[in-house]
Design an enzyme around this catalytic site. Structure first.
Site, short mmCIF file in Angstrom:
data_model
loop_
_atom_site.label_atom_id
_atom_site.label_comp_id
_atom_site.label_asym_id
_atom_site.label_seq_id
_atom_site.Cartn_x
_atom_site.Cartn_y
_atom_site.Cartn_z
N GLY A 1 0.80 -1.22 0.00
CA GLY A 1 0.00 0.00 0.00
C GLY A 1 0.83 1.26 0.00
CB THR A 2 3.20 2.70 1.96
OG1 THR A 2 3.97 1.64 2.56
CG2 THR A 2 1.91 2.89 2.72
NE ARG B 1 1.38 -2.65 10.71
CZ ARG B 1 2.26 -1.87 11.32
NH1 ARG B 1 2.52 -2.07 12.61
NH2 ARG B 1 2.87 -0.91 10.69
CE1 TYR C 1 19.65 -3.50 8.10
CE2 TYR C 1 20.07 -1.27 7.32
CZ TYR C 1 19.21 -2.22 7.85
OH TYR C 1 17.91 -1.88 8.13
N GLY D 1 19.81 0.08 -1.77
CA GLY D 1 20.42 1.19 -1.03
C GLY D 1 19.30 2.17 -0.68
C1 HXC Z 1 12.91 3.15 20.73
C2 HXC Z 1 10.87 2.39 19.95
C3 HXC Z 1 10.90 3.36 18.90
C4 HXC Z 1 12.03 4.25 18.83
C5 HXC Z 1 9.07 2.19 18.72
N1 HXC Z 1 9.73 1.71 19.78
N2 HXC Z 1 9.77 3.20 18.16
N3 HXC Z 1 11.87 2.28 20.84
N4 HXC Z 1 13.00 4.09 19.77
N5 HXC Z 1 12.13 5.17 17.88
C6 HXC Z 1 9.28 0.63 20.68
C7 HXC Z 1 8.00 0.98 21.42
O1 HXC Z 1 8.26 1.81 22.54
C8 HXC Z 1 7.48 -0.41 21.81
O2 HXC Z 1 8.18 -0.95 22.89
C9 HXC Z 1 7.90 -1.25 20.59
O3 HXC Z 1 8.95 -0.54 19.92
C10 HXC Z 1 6.75 -1.46 19.62
O4 HXC Z 1 6.26 -0.18 19.24
P1 HXC Z 1 4.76 0.04 18.79
O5 HXC Z 1 4.64 1.45 18.33
O6 HXC Z 1 3.83 -0.47 19.81
O7 HXC Z 1 4.69 -1.02 17.56
P2 HXC Z 1 3.85 -1.01 16.24
O8 HXC Z 1 2.65 -0.11 16.34
O9 HXC Z 1 3.64 -2.44 15.86
O10 HXC Z 1 4.83 -0.32 15.15
C11 HXC Z 1 5.92 -1.01 14.63
C12 HXC Z 1 7.11 -0.07 14.37
C13 HXC Z 1 6.67 1.14 13.52
C14 HXC Z 1 8.18 -0.91 13.68
C15 HXC Z 1 7.64 0.43 15.72
O11 HXC Z 1 7.81 1.95 13.26
C16 HXC Z 1 6.01 0.74 12.23
O12 HXC Z 1 4.79 0.56 12.17
N6 HXC Z 1 6.80 0.58 11.13
C17 HXC Z 1 6.28 0.13 9.83
C18 HXC Z 1 6.91 0.81 8.66
C19 HXC Z 1 8.43 0.94 8.70
O13 HXC Z 1 9.07 0.76 9.73
N7 HXC Z 1 8.99 1.31 7.53
C20 HXC Z 1 10.39 1.49 7.41
C21 HXC Z 1 11.00 0.34 6.71
S1 HXC Z 1 12.49 0.92 6.07
P3 HXC Z 1 7.65 -0.86 24.42
O14 HXC Z 1 8.55 -1.78 25.18
O15 HXC Z 1 7.85 0.59 24.81
O16 HXC Z 1 6.23 -1.29 24.41
C22 HXC Z 1 13.70 -0.19 6.10
C23 HXC Z 1 14.89 0.33 5.34
C24 HXC Z 1 16.20 -0.24 5.70
O17 HXC Z 1 13.58 -1.24 6.64
C25 HXC Z 1 17.39 0.38 4.97
C26 HXC Z 1 17.35 1.84 4.65
C27 HXC Z 1 18.52 2.36 3.85
P1 NAP Z 2 7.32 1.59 4.01
O1 NAP Z 2 6.57 2.40 3.01
O2 NAP Z 2 7.22 1.99 5.44
O3 NAP Z 2 6.91 0.08 3.83
C1 NAP Z 2 6.76 -0.84 4.86
C2 NAP Z 2 5.43 -1.54 4.68
O4 NAP Z 2 5.35 -2.62 5.61
C3 NAP Z 2 4.22 -0.63 4.94
O5 NAP Z 2 3.35 -0.67 3.82
C4 NAP Z 2 3.54 -1.23 6.16
O6 NAP Z 2 2.12 -1.14 6.05
C5 NAP Z 2 4.02 -2.68 6.08
N1 NAP Z 2 4.02 -3.33 7.40
C6 NAP Z 2 4.62 -2.91 8.54
N2 NAP Z 2 4.37 -3.74 9.54
C7 NAP Z 2 3.59 -4.74 9.03
C8 NAP Z 2 2.99 -5.90 9.57
N3 NAP Z 2 3.14 -6.23 10.86
N4 NAP Z 2 2.25 -6.70 8.74
C9 NAP Z 2 2.09 -6.38 7.43
N5 NAP Z 2 2.65 -5.31 6.87
C10 NAP Z 2 3.38 -4.48 7.65
O7 NAP Z 2 8.88 1.60 3.68
P2 NAP Z 2 9.70 1.24 2.35
O8 NAP Z 2 10.90 2.11 2.36
O9 NAP Z 2 8.83 1.23 1.16
O10 NAP Z 2 10.20 -0.24 2.67
C11 NAP Z 2 9.83 -1.34 1.87
C12 NAP Z 2 10.88 -2.43 1.96
O11 NAP Z 2 12.11 -1.99 1.42
C13 NAP Z 2 11.18 -2.90 3.37
O12 NAP Z 2 11.39 -4.28 3.38
C14 NAP Z 2 12.47 -2.20 3.69
O13 NAP Z 2 13.23 -2.85 4.67
C15 NAP Z 2 13.14 -2.26 2.34
N6 NAP Z 2 14.21 -1.29 2.14
C16 NAP Z 2 13.90 0.02 1.95
C17 NAP Z 2 14.93 0.91 1.72
C18 NAP Z 2 14.66 2.36 1.45
O14 NAP Z 2 15.61 3.12 1.28
N7 NAP Z 2 13.41 2.79 1.37
C19 NAP Z 2 16.26 0.46 1.72
C20 NAP Z 2 16.54 -0.88 1.95
C21 NAP Z 2 15.48 -1.75 2.14
P3 NAP Z 2 1.15 -1.05 7.33
O15 NAP Z 2 1.69 0.03 8.22
O16 NAP Z 2 -0.20 -0.76 6.72
O17 NAP Z 2 1.18 -2.41 7.98
#
Ligand code: HXC
Ligand code: NAP
Length: 296
Positions: A24-25, A47, A155, A197
């Protein structure tokens, strides 16, 4: 011709149904969009149903084709099984899976609670192996030569501080990719991965490069090719790896990062040396050579 354009021919993914988790994103949406353009039926799941439904509507209106949106937390096996059942019901069968969902944020590791670590590892690693296992069983039972594409990171093998749970989980995803690629090759099932990257997305940038950091550390200066990635570049590679054009590739991880991961090269610090300094350095080395020959 440009890297911002689609690469594969029209119809390259016709008659395929592909599930994109997190579709979705961000990058998931970009991959889903391109797969749809190439003729695939698309299933997006994550989600937030509202986000998925908005994306599905936007894609059907702007691209055409069919997009099914199903709510699913990839940490829950019953929800994964529901996505697969709904996909089969709507499209007849499932042919491909992109494990793209992720959770991540930067933090000093000692500040993390146990739950914080679990949250990231569970979304990335558990979510990926649950979905892969569920579809693998279905494919083997139904003799379907399915394809899995895992979105990893560089990484996963270099390691990285401040994203330790993500690094551990993505490394597990790579190990699964290679292990199952061998084991399930007998069934014609292929598994590959992409290690991207930096590709700007709201999800990643909000959690990994908040404004404070973005101002201080620009990517353009750190990436050898001096730019961030374009979503179409990643969508092109993903479409190739999920398509039958890559039929002889399995267990592979392809890095798409403008050379970022190469920065670890031991002498890469020499990038800072000027031409004048190189003149002096060359003289010094040649002098040292002459002196050592005299001493022999
Ligand atoms: C410390 C943190 C924190 C932070 C959350 N937590 N954010 N701790 N610093 N910044 C802790 C919370 O306090 C809680 O612990 C636990 O993590 C779970 O947090 P919730 O908010 O309850 O979880 P949830 O609602 O399930 O959200 C999951 C999430 C959130 C991962 C924390 O960020 C999310 O929804 N992310 C989805 C999308 C995403 O992350 N996209 C990026 C992917 S990019 P406690 O103990 O306090 O309860 C990627 C790229 C890699 O992977 C490479 C890039 C170059
Ligand atoms: P993003 O838009 O935040 O994508 C993450 C997606 O994961 C969201 O659509 C989120 O949707 C979904 N998600 C999170 N928790 C989930 C759960 N429990 N169940 C099902 N879905 C869940 O970030 P993005 O940058 O596009 O990342 C996409 C992928 O690329 C990831 O695997 C990331 O590690 C990888 N990646 C990204 C980069 C970059 O530079 N952007 C670099 C290296 C790797 P909901 O919140 O609706 O669940």
């Amino acid at each position: 011709m440009s890297y911002k354009e689609g690469m594969l021919r029209d119809g390259a993914l016709e008659n395929k149904t592909i599930i994109v988790t997190g579709g979705g994103t961000g990058l998931g949406k970009s991959m889903a969009t391109y797969f749809l353009k190439l003729g695939a039926n698309i299933v997006i799941c994550s989600r937030r149903l509202e986000v998925l439904e908005n994306t599905a509507k936007e894609l059907e209106e702007h691209v055409g084709g069919k997009v099914l949106a199903v709510a699913c937390d990839v940490r829950k096996t019953d929800e994964i099984e529901n996505v697969i059942a709904r996909s089969i019901e709507k499209f007849g069968q499932v042919d491909g899976l992109v494990n793209n969902s992720a959770g991540n944020f930067i933090s000093p590791t000692e500040r993390l609670s146990y739950k914080a670590v679990d949250t990231v590892v569970d979304i990335v690693l558990r979510g990926t192996y649950y979905f892969t296992l569920a579809l693998g069983k279905y494919w083997i039972e139904n003799k379907i030569k399915g394809t899995v594409l895992n979105i990893s990171t560089t990484y996963a093998w270099t390691g990285s501080g401040w994203v330790v749970p993500s690094a551990m989980a993505k490394a597990g995803v790579l190990a699964m990719t290679k292990s199952l690629a061998f084991e399930w090759a007998d069934h014609g099932i292929r598994l590959n991965a992409i290690a991207p990257g930096p590709f700007p997305t709201k999800g990643a940038w909000d959690r990994l490069f908040p404004e404070e950091l973005a101002k201080k550390f620009s990517f353009e200066n750190r990436i050898p090719l001096q730019r961030v990635g374009d979503h179409q570049e990643l969508a092109n590679l993903a479409a190739y790896l999920i398509s039958d054009f890559s039929a002889y590739i399995t267990g592979e991880v392809i890095t798409l990062d403008g050379g970022e991961v190469l920065s670890a090269g031991q002498f890469n610090f020499l990038k800072e040396v000027s031409d004048d300094q190189w003149d002096a350095i060359e003289d010094q080395i040649k002098n040292a050579n002459r002196n050592s020959k005299k001493a022999e």
